[in-house]
Enzyme design. Structure first.
Site, PDB file in Angstrom:
ATOM      1  N   ASP A   1     -29.551  10.559  65.956  1.00 45.66           N
ATOM      2  CA  ASP A   1     -29.211  10.562  65.064  1.00 45.66           C
ATOM      3  C   ASP A   1     -30.813   9.837  63.543  1.00 45.66           C
ATOM      4  O   ASP A   1     -30.632   8.881  63.482  1.00 45.66           O
ATOM      5  CB  ASP A   1     -27.715  10.661  64.408  1.00 45.66           C
ATOM      6  CG  ASP A   1     -27.021  11.452  65.544  1.00 45.66           C
ATOM      7  OD1 ASP A   1     -27.472  12.096  66.201  1.00 45.66           O
ATOM      8  OD2 ASP A   1     -25.689  11.266  64.655  1.00 45.66           O
TER       9      ASP A   1
ATOM     10  N   LYS B   1     -27.462  16.772  59.188  1.00 47.49           N
ATOM     11  CA  LYS B   1     -25.803  15.701  58.973  1.00 47.49           C
ATOM     12  C   LYS B   1     -25.272  15.030  57.654  1.00 47.49           C
ATOM     13  O   LYS B   1     -26.584  14.586  56.868  1.00 47.49           O
ATOM     14  CB  LYS B   1     -26.320  14.412  60.118  1.00 47.49           C
ATOM     15  CG  LYS B   1     -24.806  13.578  59.889  1.00 47.49           C
ATOM     16  CD  LYS B   1     -25.494  12.658  61.562  1.00 47.49           C
ATOM     17  CE  LYS B   1     -24.452  11.102  61.676  1.00 47.49           C
ATOM     18  NZ  LYS B   1     -24.583  10.480  61.860  1.00 47.49           N
TER      19      LYS B   1
ATOM     20  N   LYS C   1     -23.283  18.908  60.791  1.00 47.92           N
ATOM     21  CA  LYS C   1     -22.412  17.293  61.113  1.00 47.92           C
ATOM     22  C   LYS C   1     -22.238  16.908  59.349  1.00 47.92           C
ATOM     23  O   LYS C   1     -22.756  16.576  59.006  1.00 47.92           O
ATOM     24  CB  LYS C   1     -23.374  16.777  62.591  1.00 47.92           C
ATOM     25  CG  LYS C   1     -22.450  15.537  63.102  1.00 47.92           C
ATOM     26  CD  LYS C   1     -22.973  14.721  63.481  1.00 47.92           C
ATOM     27  CE  LYS C   1     -22.132  12.906  63.430  1.00 47.92           C
ATOM     28  NZ  LYS C   1     -23.063  11.834  64.458  1.00 47.92           N
TER      29      LYS C   1
HETATM   30  O1  LIG Z   1     -21.915   9.035  61.364  1.00 47.25           O
HETATM   31  C1  LIG Z   1     -21.395   7.726  61.155  1.00 47.25           C
HETATM   32  C2  LIG Z   1     -20.709   6.991  60.298  1.00 47.25           C
HETATM   33  O2  LIG Z   1     -21.180   6.140  60.248  1.00 47.25           O
HETATM   34  C3  LIG Z   1     -18.892   7.177  60.365  1.00 47.25           C
HETATM   35  O3  LIG Z   1     -17.835   7.075  58.766  1.00 47.25           O
HETATM   36  P1  LIG Z   1     -17.249   6.738  58.936  1.00 47.25           P
HETATM   37  O4  LIG Z   1     -17.119   4.767  59.528  1.00 47.25           O
HETATM   38  O5  LIG Z   1     -17.015   6.649  57.133  1.00 47.25           O
HETATM   39  O6  LIG Z   1     -16.059   7.179  59.380  1.00 47.25           O
END
Ligand SMILES: O=C[C@H](O)COP(=O)(O)O
Length: 247
Positions: A99, A173, A207
């Site tokens: 990513d 994403k 995503k």
């Molecule tokens: O995809 C990764 C993100 O860091 C997830 O964020 P979050 O901590 O708000 O769920």
């Protein structure tokens, strides 16, 4: 709906950010991996330093949970060469998914050719090694018009430079989950932001990541059309699903 199959369960804080040691971080990542194995979660998304240990942990348990990591995280301003080096190491260590944070600062400064160059070269590296590549555009830093424009650019660059059958392996994403907003606005995936991305991503999957906390929000994202959801609350999200949905 089997939400678990859409989830990248993430732990992306560095030891410095969380105030714990490297060993404690590794332990947290192992717990994340075990939860993913036990609950049919698609992937774990962790910092590059932990990829080789976690890949080994998952393989030793004969599981096919994917290991993803982040490149150029979280500002995206690393040079292309630094992103390539970080990605190469992650590939060597056994990462299945990469990513990348796109250099959205450069995009905002009008340096579109630089952004295109990193997109093409880094995606090429990942695809050559049969990896999934995802491009985080950090929608909280962009206006709606910029979200549409950058997503469309990425989609066009992908179509121009890669084979049709590679396109399903290149995601756009929404967010890192680490962006600091100054006005209390959400720093992650909003439904409106995701709709704009879906409208402009063409053949590329989308995503949603950042701030997805409830099964209702996850289902809504999936119904909108996202193919993957990144969340640091995967287990809580699944536990709150109604039992009739098979969790
Ligand atoms: O995809 C990764 C993100 O860091 C997830 O964020 P979050 O901590 O708000 O769920």
């Amino acid at each position: 709906m089997n939400i678990a199959r859409y989830l990248d369960s993430t732990y992306l804080k560095t030891p410095e950010q969380s105030g714990i040691s490297h060993e404690e971080t590794l332990q947290k990542d192992k717990e994340l991996a075990q939860e993913a194995i036990d609950n049919g979660i698609f992937a774990v998304m962790i910092r590059p330093d932990y990829v080789s240990e976690i890949k080994k942990y998952i393989q030793e348990r004969n599981s096919n949970v994917a290991v993803g990591t982040v490149i150029g995280f979280h500002e995206g301003t690393y040079s292309v060469d630094d992103k390539l080096a970080e990605a190469s190491k992650a590939i060597e260590d056994g990462a299945d998914e990469l990513d990348f944070v796109i250099n959205y600062e450069a995009y905002l400064q009008g340096k579109t050719e630089l952004v295109k160059d990193e997109f093409v070269r880094c995606s090429q590296l990942g695809l050559k090694h049969n990896k999934i590549v995802k491009w985080i555009i950090e929608i909280a830093a962009l206006t709606d018009v910029q979200i549409a424009d950058l997503t469309k650019n990425i989609s066009n660059w992908a179509e121009e430079n890669f084979q049709e059958n590679d396109l399903s392996r290149i995601f756009v994403k929404s967010s890192t989950g680490f962006y600091q907003t100054h006005d209390g606005k959400p720093n992650g995936a909003t439904f409106e932001g995701i709709r704009i991305m879906l409208d402009n991503a063409g053949k590329l999957p989308v995503k949603a990541a950042g701030g997805v906390r409830t099964p209702e929000d996850a289902e809504k994202m999936i119904n909108l059309g996202v193919k993957r959801i990144g969340t640091s609350s995967a287990l809580a999200l699944l536990k709150n699903q109604s039992s009739s949905e098979g969790y």
